[in-house]
Design an enzyme around this catalytic site. Structure first.
Site, PDB file in Angstrom:
ATOM      1  N   HIS A  97     132.157 141.728  -6.850  1.00  0.00           N
ATOM      2  CA  HIS A  97     132.596 140.422  -6.358  1.00  0.00           C
ATOM      3  C   HIS A  97     132.040 139.468  -7.482  1.00  0.00           C
ATOM      4  O   HIS A  97     130.965 139.565  -8.059  1.00  0.00           O
ATOM      5  CB  HIS A  97     131.681 140.201  -5.168  1.00  0.00           C
ATOM      6  CG  HIS A  97     132.340 138.703  -4.232  1.00  0.00           C
ATOM      7  ND1 HIS A  97     131.733 137.673  -4.540  1.00  0.00           N
ATOM      8  CD2 HIS A  97     133.212 138.746  -3.486  1.00  0.00           C
ATOM      9  CE1 HIS A  97     132.385 136.773  -3.999  1.00  0.00           C
ATOM     10  NE2 HIS A  97     133.280 137.290  -3.514  1.00  0.00           N
ATOM     11  N   GLU A 167     140.708 137.862  -6.752  1.00  0.00           N
ATOM     12  CA  GLU A 167     139.968 136.726  -6.281  1.00  0.00           C
ATOM     13  C   GLU A 167     140.009 135.923  -7.385  1.00  0.00           C
ATOM     14  O   GLU A 167     138.986 136.077  -8.106  1.00  0.00           O
ATOM     15  CB  GLU A 167     138.816 137.074  -5.613  1.00  0.00           C
ATOM     16  CG  GLU A 167     138.758 137.883  -4.421  1.00  0.00           C
ATOM     17  CD  GLU A 167     137.605 137.608  -3.368  1.00  0.00           C
ATOM     18  OE1 GLU A 167     137.709 137.249  -2.444  1.00  0.00           O
ATOM     19  OE2 GLU A 167     136.586 137.850  -3.916  1.00  0.00           O
TER      20      GLU A 167
HETATM   21  P1  PGA Z   1     136.069 132.084   0.234  1.00  0.00           P
HETATM   22  O1  PGA Z   1     135.177 133.246  -0.418  1.00  0.00           O
HETATM   23  O2  PGA Z   1     137.209 132.293   1.282  1.00  0.00           O
HETATM   24  O3  PGA Z   1     134.893 131.228   0.974  1.00  0.00           O
HETATM   25  O4  PGA Z   1     136.663 131.133  -1.070  1.00  0.00           O
HETATM   26  C1  PGA Z   1     136.166 134.304  -0.565  1.00  0.00           C
HETATM   27  C2  PGA Z   1     135.102 135.383  -1.303  1.00  0.00           C
HETATM   28  O5  PGA Z   1     134.239 134.833  -2.162  1.00  0.00           O
HETATM   29  O6  PGA Z   1     135.442 136.636  -1.183  1.00  0.00           O
END
Ligand code: PGA
Length: 253
Positions: A97, A167
């Site tokens: 992450h 992401e």
């Molecule tokens: P968010 O976070 O939906 O609050 O932007 C996503 C993540 O960090 O996996």
């Protein structure tokens, strides 16, 4: 169509009682959307994972860890092994992450964690994503390099067990610019598939489940979910609000 909704609770909620409440809401959601073939993967904090693993849950509701160490057991103070997580009924593991990468987690460490997790049948959800988008397209290089390094030494069989969570770092969290535009998501998903096809062949590249994460909320959930090749979402903030999580699914189905 099957759809995966991952709720990354991060270091929330503070109390076990609140975690139980939220988990109960996910049990109801999972039941409601079972016929639509939606799978829910909830990633609570480690202590709450231990508690919630003892709660009976529907077949389409799974548990994930938010991180794990790559050793099996031994003198590693403060770490949790893949076997420990798997042993209590954890199905998935979020790896790499961006919030952990910022704290120093390298592609090399993530690769070790992928290997160690697959070995005990924990399914890795591997997060990738560029830090920013420039007009010259430099970010494509960044993304490709990140994928190549994170999967360095990972065999085709191991890679075949992985879910990718795309992401973009600039879209994650409260201070972000908000979610990616559907057109850009479409282009990036194709790029990720192409990169994996180069590494592991077209069959794997095409079959790879790719989730989108980064400011997923109900108002644009449908447009993002309609992008071809998106297998689901990884939500942070929205996943902590049971109404918002439910609305996201209602918007899509
Ligand atoms: P968010 O976070 O939906 O609050 O932007 C996503 C993540 O960090 O996996």
């Amino acid at each position: 169509m099957s759809f995966i909704f991952v709720g990354n609770w991060k270091m929330n909620p503070a109390s076990a009682e609140d975690a139980r409440h939220l988990f109960n809401a996910y049990k109801k959601l999972a039941q409601k959307f079972a016929r639509k073939r939606v799978s829910f993967i909830v990633a609570p904090s480690a202590p709450h994972l231990g508690l919630l693993s003892q709660v009976k849950r529907p077949k389409n509701l799974f548990l994930a860890g938010q991180d794990v160490f790559y050793e099996r057991e031994g003198p590693f103070t403060g770490f949790i092994s893949p076997l420990m997580l798997y042993g209590i009924g954890t199905d998935y593991i979020i790896l790499g992450h961006s919030e952990r990468r910022t704290l120093g987690e390298t592609n090399e460490i993530i690769a070790k964690k992928i290997k160690a997790s697959v070995k005990v049948r924990l399914k890795p959800i591997v997060c990738i994503g560029e830090s920013s988008r420039d007009t010259e397209g430099e970010f494509w290089h960044e993304l490709r390099k990140q994928i190549e390094e994170t999967f360095h030494g990972i065999s085709k069989v191991e890679a075949g067990k992985v879910i990718i969570a795309y992401e973009p770092v600039w879209a994650v969290g409260e201070k972000s610019r908000g979610a990616i535009k559907p057109n850009d998501l479409q282009e990036t998903i194709l790029f990720i598939r192409k990169t994996f096809s180069h590494l592991y062949g077209g069959k794997l590249g095409r079959a790879l489940p790719i989730l989108y994460g980064g400011s997923v909320f109900s108002f644009d959930a449908k447009d993002l979910a309609l992008v071809q090749g998106v297998s689901g979402f990884l939500a942070g903030r929205a996943s902590l609000n049971k109404k918002e999580a439910a609305t996201i699914l209602d918007e899509i189905f």
